[in-house]
Design a protein around this motif. Structure first.
Motif, PDB file in Angstrom:
ATOM      1  N   ALA A 197       0.831  -1.208   0.000  1.00  0.00           N
ATOM      2  CA  ALA A 197       0.000   0.000   0.000  1.00  0.00           C
ATOM      3  C   ALA A 197       0.867   1.260   0.000  1.00  0.00           C
ATOM      4  CB  ALA A 197      -0.929  -0.008   1.210  1.00  0.00           C
ATOM      5  N   LEU A 198       1.964   1.226   0.756  1.00  0.00           N
ATOM      6  CA  LEU A 198       2.885   2.367   0.756  1.00  0.00           C
ATOM      7  C   LEU A 198       3.474   2.590  -0.637  1.00  0.00           C
ATOM      8  CD1 LEU A 198       4.739   1.769   4.137  1.00  0.00           C
ATOM      9  CD2 LEU A 198       3.532   3.865   3.513  1.00  0.00           C
ATOM     10  N   ALA A 199       3.874   1.505  -1.290  1.00  0.00           N
ATOM     11  CA  ALA A 199       4.427   1.619  -2.645  1.00  0.00           C
ATOM     12  C   ALA A 199       3.396   2.216  -3.600  1.00  0.00           C
ATOM     13  CB  ALA A 199       4.881   0.245  -3.137  1.00  0.00           C
ATOM     14  N   THR A 200       2.152   1.778  -3.462  1.00  0.00           N
ATOM     15  CA  THR A 200       1.079   2.292  -4.315  1.00  0.00           C
ATOM     16  C   THR A 200       0.863   3.786  -4.101  1.00  0.00           C
ATOM     17  OG1 THR A 200      -0.046   0.151  -4.378  1.00  0.00           O
ATOM     18  CG2 THR A 200      -1.391   2.100  -4.810  1.00  0.00           C
ATOM     19  N   CYS A 201       0.833   4.198  -2.836  1.00  0.00           N
ATOM     20  CA  CYS A 201       0.625   5.624  -2.533  1.00  0.00           C
ATOM     21  C   CYS A 201       1.767   6.476  -3.074  1.00  0.00           C
ATOM     22  CB  CYS A 201       0.492   5.824  -1.029  1.00  0.00           C
ATOM     23  SG  CYS A 201      -1.032   5.173  -0.329  1.00  0.00           S
ATOM     24  N   HIS A 202       2.990   6.042  -2.820  1.00  0.00           N
ATOM     25  CA  HIS A 202       4.144   6.805  -3.311  1.00  0.00           C
ATOM     26  C   HIS A 202       4.139   6.880  -4.840  1.00  0.00           C
ATOM     27  CE1 HIS A 202       6.132   7.629   0.436  1.00  0.00           C
ATOM     28  NE2 HIS A 202       6.193   6.359   0.778  1.00  0.00           N
ATOM     29  N   ARG A 203       3.734   5.794  -5.475  1.00  0.00           N
ATOM     30  CA  ARG A 203       3.681   5.791  -6.941  1.00  0.00           C
ATOM     31  C   ARG A 203       2.672   6.823  -7.442  1.00  0.00           C
ATOM     32  NH1 ARG A 203       4.281   1.950 -11.117  1.00  0.00           N
ATOM     33  NH2 ARG A 203       4.067   3.071 -13.089  1.00  0.00           N
ATOM     34  N   GLN A 210      10.683   6.417  -3.262  1.00  0.00           N
ATOM     35  CA  GLN A 210      10.033   5.833  -2.089  1.00  0.00           C
ATOM     36  C   GLN A 210       9.184   4.623  -2.477  1.00  0.00           C
ATOM     37  OE1 GLN A 210      10.250   9.053  -2.917  1.00  0.00           O
ATOM     38  NE2 GLN A 210      10.014  10.419  -1.145  1.00  0.00           N
ATOM     39  N   ALA A 211       8.530   4.701  -3.635  1.00  0.00           N
ATOM     40  CA  ALA A 211       7.717   3.573  -4.100  1.00  0.00           C
ATOM     41  C   ALA A 211       8.594   2.358  -4.367  1.00  0.00           C
ATOM     42  CB  ALA A 211       6.956   3.967  -5.367  1.00  0.00           C
ATOM     43  N   PHE A 212       9.731   2.574  -5.008  1.00  0.00           N
ATOM     44  CA  PHE A 212      10.656   1.478  -5.301  1.00  0.00           C
ATOM     45  C   PHE A 212      11.171   0.857  -4.006  1.00  0.00           C
ATOM     46  CE2 PHE A 212      14.622  -0.558  -6.384  1.00  0.00           C
ATOM     47  CZ  PHE A 212      14.413  -1.091  -7.653  1.00  0.00           C
ATOM     48  N   ALA A 213      11.535   1.704  -3.040  1.00  0.00           N
ATOM     49  CA  ALA A 213      12.078   1.207  -1.769  1.00  0.00           C
ATOM     50  C   ALA A 213      11.051   0.353  -1.023  1.00  0.00           C
ATOM     51  CB  ALA A 213      12.518   2.384  -0.901  1.00  0.00           C
TER      52      ALA A 213
END
Length: 281
Positions: A197-203, A210-213
């Motif tokens: 979910a964090l990756a999705t939001c950052h994307r 941040q999404a990649f991390a």
């Protein structure tokens, strides 16, 4: 022929007698720190009264910490007494025998909102959490981690579905910090939905680094425990972001191709965002 020079003895670590008292104390503290097991700690430092038109109730601020580590910020969630009550009932359904002597603090029939009753219950609930965590089967079950994260996780995923990614990030970060404190006793897949979910939001907020991390951090547990529906979606996102960021993606691309071939295309049906919005519906 030149004669060999004098032999130089290897440097030795300073003996205890050559160390100062301060250095000895620091060494002793470091040694104790290495031997000390990590423990979860719970604190309920405060409570507040929430008032609505037809109701009034108390919420308790539950702080989750790990012993033996410096934490730059304290992470906490709020819970009502009824949340504790429902949680305890779920535990009794599965661990009644183990919890035979562990009693949830009772609810008062009167003066529930008085300062002394709130303070007394705050301390009692804090002690209750500590005693719960001391029970091995509870510590290794998913129930305590869920109790302290699931409401926030549901709210965050609702915000993602509503497109409010910045607000969702704040909630998800709290959830992740608490979940990571539980990892010594929990399955590593605990954090996968949160990191996804964090990756999705950052994307969606155009924050590719941040999404990649976040996606990259989720991948090892996904690989190890065979979460293929997440694996394909994470790999797809990582390959896309990797190209955007100029990262090497050949191995990720190969892994994704092999996975899709093995699953005959089924693993590529959903993007990571589609998986995230389906969670906690």
């Amino acid at each position: 022929m030149a004669e060999p020079g004098p032999t130089v003895a290897p440097a030795e670590a300073p003996s205890c007698s050559s160390l100062t008292t301060k250095e000895l104390q620091e060494n002793l503290r470091a040694e104790k720190q290495r031997e000390r097991p990590v423990r979860l700690l719970f604190e309920i430092p405060s409570a507040r009264i929430v008032e609505h038109t037809l109701s009034k109730y108390v919420v308790y601020d539950v702080v989750v910490m790990c012993s033996g580590s410096f934490e730059s910020r304290r992470v906490s969630v709020e819970r009502r007494y009824r949340d504790f009550f429902r949680f305890h009932q779920r535990l009794l359904d599965e661990f009644r025998e183990e919890l035979e002597e562990l009693v949830l603090p009772r609810k008062h029939l009167t003066r529930n909102l008085s300062a002394d009753v709130i303070s007394e219950r705050r301390l009692a609930l804090q002690a209750y959490l500590a005693k719960l965590n001391a029970v091995r089967c509870i510590r290794h079950s998913p129930h305590l981690a869920r109790f302290l994260t699931e409401p926030e996780q549901r709210q965050a995923h609702g915000l993602v579905r509503a497109g409010q990614f910045k607000l969702a990030l704040d909630q998800l970060q709290v959830v992740l910090e608490i979940q990571e404190k539980f990892l010594p006793w929990q399955n590593p897949t605990l954090t996968v939905p949160t990191l996804s979910a964090l990756a999705t939001c950052h994307r969606d907020l155009d924050e590719p680094e941040q999404a990649f991390a976040a996606a990259h951090k989720a991948l090892p547990a996904v690989r190890r425990y065979g979460l293929n529906r997440y694996r394909a979606a994470l790999l797809d996102l990582l390959v896309d972001l990797g190209y955007q960021l100029g990262r090497p993606v050949a191995q990720l691309q190969e892994e994704l191709t092999v996975l899709r071939d093995a699953e005959r295309g089924e693993a590529s049906h959903h993007s990571l965002k589609e998986l995230v919005v389906q969670e906690f519906v």
